[in-house]
Design a protein around this motif. Structure first.
Motif, mmCIF file in Angstrom:
data_model
loop_
_atom_site.group_PDB
_atom_site.id
_atom_site.type_symbol
_atom_site.label_atom_id
_atom_site.label_comp_id
_atom_site.label_asym_id
_atom_site.label_seq_id
_atom_site.Cartn_x
_atom_site.Cartn_y
_atom_site.Cartn_z
ATOM 1 N N ALA A 1 5.934 9.365 -44.548
ATOM 2 C CA ALA A 1 7.200 9.770 -45.528
ATOM 3 C C ALA A 1 6.602 10.031 -46.774
ATOM 4 C CB ALA A 1 7.987 8.666 -45.604
ATOM 5 N N THR A 2 5.434 10.543 -47.046
ATOM 6 C CA THR A 2 4.766 10.867 -48.316
ATOM 7 C C THR A 2 5.367 12.200 -48.636
ATOM 8 O OG1 THR A 2 3.054 12.097 -47.292
ATOM 9 C CG2 THR A 2 2.640 9.661 -47.499
ATOM 10 N N SER B 1 5.584 19.990 -47.913
ATOM 11 C CA SER B 1 5.059 18.650 -48.659
ATOM 12 C C SER B 1 5.885 17.872 -49.363
ATOM 13 C CB SER B 1 3.895 19.001 -49.371
ATOM 14 O OG SER B 1 4.413 19.433 -50.279
ATOM 15 N N GLY B 2 7.043 18.401 -49.363
ATOM 16 C CA GLY B 2 8.161 17.392 -50.199
ATOM 17 C C GLY B 2 8.692 16.355 -49.323
ATOM 18 N N GLY B 3 9.141 15.057 -49.904
ATOM 19 C CA GLY B 3 9.621 14.087 -49.210
ATOM 20 C C GLY B 3 10.283 13.108 -49.756
ATOM 21 N N GLY C 1 6.811 13.858 -41.343
ATOM 22 C CA GLY C 1 7.892 14.512 -41.733
ATOM 23 C C GLY C 1 7.886 14.789 -43.310
ATOM 24 N N ALA D 1 12.939 9.234 -50.242
ATOM 25 C CA ALA D 1 13.987 10.177 -49.651
ATOM 26 C C ALA D 1 13.878 10.038 -47.972
ATOM 27 C CB ALA D 1 14.069 11.421 -50.136
ATOM 28 N N LEU D 2 12.603 10.071 -47.389
ATOM 29 C CA LEU D 2 12.351 9.993 -46.158
ATOM 30 C C LEU D 2 12.173 8.620 -45.656
ATOM 31 C CD1 LEU D 2 9.358 12.659 -45.552
ATOM 32 C CD2 LEU D 2 11.915 12.997 -44.931
#
Lengths: 363, 75
Positions: free
Chosen positions: A123-124, B73-75, A147, A36-37
């Motif tokens: 972007a993890t 920590s989400g992504g 991010g 998503a990032l």
């Protein structure tokens, strides 16, 4: 650059021009995580004309990705993310050199994967990867654009890149210690609305473009938090943590052995609070606290404190007797006990449940 | 003083904003928060005083705004 017409709208911007476009064309950016990032960051960097882009992601596309990972469609379910993303990007801008790495980034491959890139985008979606990227970027001295999102809020910052005072910051300045597990939760468990990581991923692409071209002021030294529900942001000036630094190359690689080789197989005697108190009164053991120095609460029943992050370098400070290792919850202390047993040959114990269990028992 | 709570720490504290009696310094604020919300112990967060990160104890004054910022920590 043979196709200036493609970039004409950004090249006519004040301060941009042919020079900035030329820098983009020469730049190599690695995006770790094409979710998503990573999807929006990738699309905007390909669009802007970044010369080479590498993508790291071991995952296949799943249906629950599609509401927020808009590079992928219904027909792509089950296919490799990096393969589908690479195909789409080659159609979008054939001049860009696209490299795909359908693997998980781990200590064994991180330095090799990142070497040669000018900039890395984090972007993890998990702490393990975030600390790994932070430490590897520190070792290789590559700027890292961080991010992350949690529910309706997202964060961006720039690490390992000097701010206007010439000071570089890193993820461990914010959060020195890697959480034992993914304690803050993931998008899977906490939920996420697609547009939020879209906003954050776009901000990461924007930071990349600014750093590569040298225009504007980067987010180095600032932690930027965006709130979706309020459409507001909160910016915090980062200060250096003088106690905890990113891992050195040596520690980074030693720990690799630690997790993949023989240490983890060593049986550690995990003892209860009662057994610990018994050992302690007989003064049989040396009690070693491996929490980092800023962790709470302070305790008066340890003989020494050597933070886990420094333990490998400080093993020689330990006395030649049985060691009982303690930490917050009894997880890190097992690793520390294994390490001491492996490297020093001393009998070790780990306090089960850690200081939390100790206080629960005594209060 | 005002306390702003970010990320999933709002689950523990139950709100994203609190008005508190001003403790003497950030250390005492942290101690009293940990006492009142023991589950904070299990989380990783830092304090920022008036938008500047707190690395060492800082005195607090009436009108200060302290942010409680967890790791995302989400992504």
């Amino acid at each position: 650059m043979d196709n200036q017409q493609r970039y004409i709208r950004q090249m006519i911007l004040p301060g941009f021009g042919l020079a900035a476009q030329g820098k983009l064309a020469k730049a190599k950016v690695l995006i770790v995580g094409i979710g998503a990032l990573g999807c929006p960051a990738l699309q905007y960097l390909v669009g802007a004309g970044v010369g080479q882009i590498g993508m790291v992601d071991p995952d296949a596309i799943s249906e629950s990705n599609l509401h927020r990972q808009l590079l992928y469609g219904q027909a792509d379910i089950g296919k490799s993310k990096v393969a589908i993303a690479a195909g789409a990007m080659r159609l979008q801008n054939p001049a860009i050199k696209i490299k795909t790495y359908p693997v998980a980034i781990v200590r064994q491959n991180a330095l090799d994967l990142m070497k040669g890139y000018d900039l890395v985008i984090d972007a993890t979606d998990n702490f393990q990867a975030k600390y790994l990227l932070n430490d590897a970027a520190a070792i290789l001295k590559i700027p890292l654009i961080y991010g992350a999102v949690t529910r309706y809020q997202g964060q961006v910052s720039v690490f390992h890149f000097p701010d206007q005072e010439g000071v570089s910051y890193n993820y461990r300045d914010l959060f020195p210690i890697e959480p034992a597990d993914n304690i803050a939760g993931s998008c899977e468990s906490l939920g996420v609305i697609g547009v939020l990581p879209g906003i954050i991923g776009c901000l990461q692409a924007a930071e990349a473009i600014k750093i590569i071209t040298g225009i504007g002021r980067s987010l180095a030294g600032r932690l930027y938090t965006h709130d979706f529900l309020e459409t507001s942001n909160y910016e915090i000036a980062i200060l250096k943590n003088e106690e905890v630094k990113p891992l050195t190359r040596e520690a980074f690689l030693i720990t690799e052995n630690q997790s993949s080789e023989y240490w983890e197989e060593i049986d550690v005697d995990e003892i209860t609070v009662d057994a610990f108190l018994k050992l302690k009164t007989k003064e049989q053991v040396f009690v070693l606290d491996v929490r980092e120095s800023e962790e709470y609460p302070a305790i008066d029943f340890s003989d020494a404190q050597i933070p886990m992050s420094e333990l490998i370098q400080k093993l020689d400070l330990l006395p030649n007797k049985e060691i009982c290792v303690i930490c917050h919850q009894g997880i890190r202390s097992v690793y520390a006990a294994q390490l001491i047993q492996a490297k020093k040959g001393l009998k070790t114990y780990s306090l089960k449940g850690g200081i939390t269990a100790y206080f629960n028992k005594l209060t | 003083m005002e306390l702003l709570i970010f990320g999933s720490l709002t689950d523990i504290i139950g709100t994203d904003k609190l008005v508190l009696e001003t403790p003497q310094d950030t250390e005492l604020l942290k101690v009293s928060l940990l006492k009142q919300y023991p589950s904070l112990e299990q989380t990783h967060f830092f304090l920022a005083l008036n938008k500047i990160m707190v690395q060492e104890k800082q005195p607090l004054q009436e009108g200060d705004v302290v942010a409680l910022m967890p790791a995302f920590s989400g992504g």
